[in-house]
Design an enzyme around this catalytic site. Structure first.
Site, PDB file in Angstrom:
ATOM      1  CG  HIS A  28      -3.332  -0.277  -6.788  1.00  0.00           C
ATOM      2  ND1 HIS A  28      -3.707   0.380  -5.647  1.00  0.00           N
ATOM      3  CD2 HIS A  28      -3.335  -1.598  -6.456  1.00  0.00           C
ATOM      4  CE1 HIS A  28      -3.929  -0.481  -4.671  1.00  0.00           C
ATOM      5  NE2 HIS A  28      -3.708  -1.705  -5.136  1.00  0.00           N
TER       6      HIS A  28
ATOM      7  CD  GLU B  92      -3.204   3.706  -4.994  1.00  0.00           C
ATOM      8  OE1 GLU B  92      -2.028   3.370  -4.784  1.00  0.00           O
ATOM      9  OE2 GLU B  92      -4.049   2.949  -5.485  1.00  0.00           O
TER      10      GLU B  92
ATOM     11  NE  ARG C 296      -4.283  -1.482   0.173  1.00  0.00           N
ATOM     12  CZ  ARG C 296      -4.449  -2.504  -0.675  1.00  0.00           C
ATOM     13  NH1 ARG C 296      -3.555  -2.736  -1.617  1.00  0.00           N
ATOM     14  NH2 ARG C 296      -5.516  -3.281  -0.604  1.00  0.00           N
TER      15      ARG C 296
HETATM   16  P1  NAD Z   1      -0.541 -11.459   4.594  1.00  0.00           P
HETATM   17  O1  NAD Z   1      -1.399 -11.071   5.744  1.00  0.00           O
HETATM   18  O2  NAD Z   1      -0.483 -12.883   4.172  1.00  0.00           O
HETATM   19  O3  NAD Z   1       0.989 -11.000   4.881  1.00  0.00           O
HETATM   20  C1  NAD Z   1       1.344  -9.815   5.529  1.00  0.00           C
HETATM   21  C2  NAD Z   1       2.565 -10.091   6.385  1.00  0.00           C
HETATM   22  O4  NAD Z   1       3.014  -8.872   6.948  1.00  0.00           O
HETATM   23  C3  NAD Z   1       2.277 -11.052   7.563  1.00  0.00           C
HETATM   24  O5  NAD Z   1       3.223 -12.092   7.579  1.00  0.00           O
HETATM   25  C4  NAD Z   1       2.397 -10.155   8.786  1.00  0.00           C
HETATM   26  O6  NAD Z   1       2.881 -10.843   9.939  1.00  0.00           O
HETATM   27  C5  NAD Z   1       3.389  -9.117   8.291  1.00  0.00           C
HETATM   28  N1  NAD Z   1       3.384  -7.879   9.056  1.00  0.00           N
HETATM   29  C6  NAD Z   1       2.335  -7.236   9.649  1.00  0.00           C
HETATM   30  N2  NAD Z   1       2.770  -6.116  10.242  1.00  0.00           N
HETATM   31  C7  NAD Z   1       4.102  -6.046  10.034  1.00  0.00           C
HETATM   32  C8  NAD Z   1       5.108  -5.116  10.415  1.00  0.00           C
HETATM   33  N3  NAD Z   1       4.842  -4.019  11.134  1.00  0.00           N
HETATM   34  N4  NAD Z   1       6.378  -5.358  10.018  1.00  0.00           N
HETATM   35  C9  NAD Z   1       6.684  -6.476   9.286  1.00  0.00           C
HETATM   36  N5  NAD Z   1       5.763  -7.385   8.923  1.00  0.00           N
HETATM   37  C10 NAD Z   1       4.497  -7.171   9.279  1.00  0.00           C
HETATM   38  O7  NAD Z   1      -0.996 -10.530   3.393  1.00  0.00           O
HETATM   39  P2  NAD Z   1      -0.735 -10.738   1.830  1.00  0.00           P
HETATM   40  O8  NAD Z   1      -1.847 -11.486   1.224  1.00  0.00           O
HETATM   41  O9  NAD Z   1       0.672 -11.208   1.638  1.00  0.00           O
HETATM   42  O10 NAD Z   1      -0.884  -9.223   1.331  1.00  0.00           O
HETATM   43  C11 NAD Z   1      -0.004  -8.208   1.820  1.00  0.00           C
HETATM   44  C12 NAD Z   1      -0.524  -6.832   1.451  1.00  0.00           C
HETATM   45  O11 NAD Z   1      -0.378  -6.644   0.057  1.00  0.00           O
HETATM   46  C13 NAD Z   1      -2.030  -6.642   1.698  1.00  0.00           C
HETATM   47  O12 NAD Z   1      -2.289  -6.238   3.024  1.00  0.00           O
HETATM   48  C14 NAD Z   1      -2.407  -5.587   0.689  1.00  0.00           C
HETATM   49  O13 NAD Z   1      -2.414  -4.309   1.283  1.00  0.00           O
HETATM   50  C15 NAD Z   1      -1.304  -5.650  -0.349  1.00  0.00           C
HETATM   51  N6  NAD Z   1      -1.820  -6.028  -1.675  1.00  0.00           N
HETATM   52  C16 NAD Z   1      -1.661  -5.181  -2.720  1.00  0.00           C
HETATM   53  C17 NAD Z   1      -2.110  -5.531  -3.987  1.00  0.00           C
HETATM   54  C18 NAD Z   1      -1.912  -4.643  -5.184  1.00  0.00           C
HETATM   55  O14 NAD Z   1      -2.747  -4.668  -6.089  1.00  0.00           O
HETATM   56  N7  NAD Z   1      -0.842  -3.878  -5.269  1.00  0.00           N
HETATM   57  C19 NAD Z   1      -2.774  -6.738  -4.173  1.00  0.00           C
HETATM   58  C20 NAD Z   1      -2.916  -7.589  -3.079  1.00  0.00           C
HETATM   59  C21 NAD Z   1      -2.437  -7.234  -1.832  1.00  0.00           C
END
Ligand code: NAD
Length: 322
Positions: free
Chosen positions: A288, A270, A241
């Site tokens: 995005h 954005e 994000r």
């Molecule tokens: P997920 O929940 O499987 O993984 C997130 C990881 O981040 C977890 O392992 C969690 O423990 C870790 N985390 C949380 N807080 C943290 C911190 N302060 N420091 C370090 N690690 C931390 O989620 P995911 O499915 O892998 O998705 C991750 C993110 O990607 C989503 O939350 C979303 O915002 C973003 N995303 C963006 C797009 C895009 O179109 N660009 C698409 C999908 C997801």
């Protein structure tokens, strides 16, 4: 049968799953994000039983007030930072998301951004199209090889660990990571080394890729101080994000050569970009689209529909956000 407001057209697969179950759907006819007033006005129009929302809709107390009959908001995204979860909990409103469906697609996009930066693909494309290609040159647009280099993953959840797999098995990279939770299974599968701090990752990585959710604790996770810790030959990639990076600080770092470059899919404000970002030749910018493959968008539509169907059948939706 339930009546659902859908804030923007999503792939037909999800809509027809709902219609086949007898749901009535009102789908926004605007080909764009609803303004705040448009969203509130649309929701006040009928006593909707639920809402299918997008990551571009801010869902908060005012929205819940606009449609007090709605007991579920099914978000068409894995991230749910656009939704006031505590307020929903207080009101007994169920929130769901679409995890898993987009994991590999986003990881592939992160890999594409890494490769676009390190092979200078986009700079080369611009130069070629501009008619400035004057023949092969030994020193032209030199990039970086990935084999043997270190990928630093910030947030080794679904997407971060999938990217680590691509980087290790596809490109012979070493992987290090920082996460609030150490993950021994991930370490075993990828040989990844856990770092106790973000700073340790930044010091050692040749490519840093961010995959944390947007939380209070991750806003500006990458700021000027942390960018300065990265190697000046390293690349930063963000498909999580936008507000996870201080974008003004990123522009300054790209301009000053504090880092070699960046691949960015998401922006702090954005669709606006921080002043100067678009002019940074060492940045690869995508709008995005990290999850934007046909099957993945269908998969997200299917999950959103499954969550709504389960809820109205009196079951716990498979992707209820806790
Ligand atoms: P997920 O929940 O499987 O993984 C997130 C990881 O981040 C977890 O392992 C969690 O423990 C870790 N985390 C949380 N807080 C943290 C911190 N302060 N420091 C370090 N690690 C931390 O989620 P995911 O499915 O892998 O998705 C991750 C993110 O990607 C989503 O939350 C979303 O915002 C973003 N995303 C963006 C797009 C895009 O179109 N660009 C698409 C999908 C997801």
């Amino acid at each position: 049968m339930p009546t659902i407001y859908v804030t923007r057209r999503i792939p037909e697969l999800g809509l027809s799953m709902l219609r086949d179950k007898g749901f009535t759907l009102d789908v926004s006819e605007k080909d764009g994000v609803l303004t705040r007033d448009e969203l509130l006005g649309a929701l006040r129009a009928k006593p909707y039983d639920g809402v299918l929302s997008l990551l571009t809709d801010t869902i908060d107390a005012e929205v819940y007030d606009a449609v007090p009959t709605a007991k579920i908001f099914a978000n068409y995204a894995v991230g749910f930072n656009n939704i006031d979860i505590p307020e929903a909990k207080k009101r007994g409103i169920v929130i769901t998301n679409t995890p898993g469906a987009l994991t590999n697609t986003v990881a592939e996009h992160a890999m594409a951004l890494i490769l676009a930066c390190t092979t200078r693909t986009v700079e080369g494309d611009r130069l070629t199209r501009a008619g400035k290609y004057e023949g092969w040159g030994p020193m032209m647009l030199l990039g970086m090889d990935l084999a043997g280099k270190t990928l630093g993953v910030l947030g080794a959840g679904r997407i971060g660990s999938r990217l680590a797999h691509h980087a290790k098995d596809g490109f012979d990279m070493n992987v290090i990571y920082y996460d609030v939770k150490q993950n021994p299974d991930f370490e075993k599968a990828t040989g990844a080394r856990f770092c106790a701090t973000v700073e340790e990752v930044l010091r050692d990585a040749d490519v840093v890729s961010i995959h944390v959710p947007l939380l209070d604790s991750t806003k500006h996770l990458m700021n000027a101080e942390r960018l300065a810790i990265m190697k000046n030959t390293a690349y930063l990639v963000n498909t999580s994000r936008g507000p996870v990076i201080d974008e003004v600080a990123l522009v300054a770092a790209l301009r000053a050569g504090v880092i070699a470059g960046a691949g960015i899919d998401v922006y702090e404000h954005e669709p606006a970009l921080a002043p100067g970002l678009a002019q940074c030749a060492n940045a690869v910018l995508t709008p995005h689209i990290a999850s934007a493959s046909v099957p993945t968008r269908d998969g997200m539509a299917r999950l959103a529909a499954e969550n709504l169907i389960a809820f109205f059948e009196g079951k716990t939706p498979p992707n209820a956000v806790q």
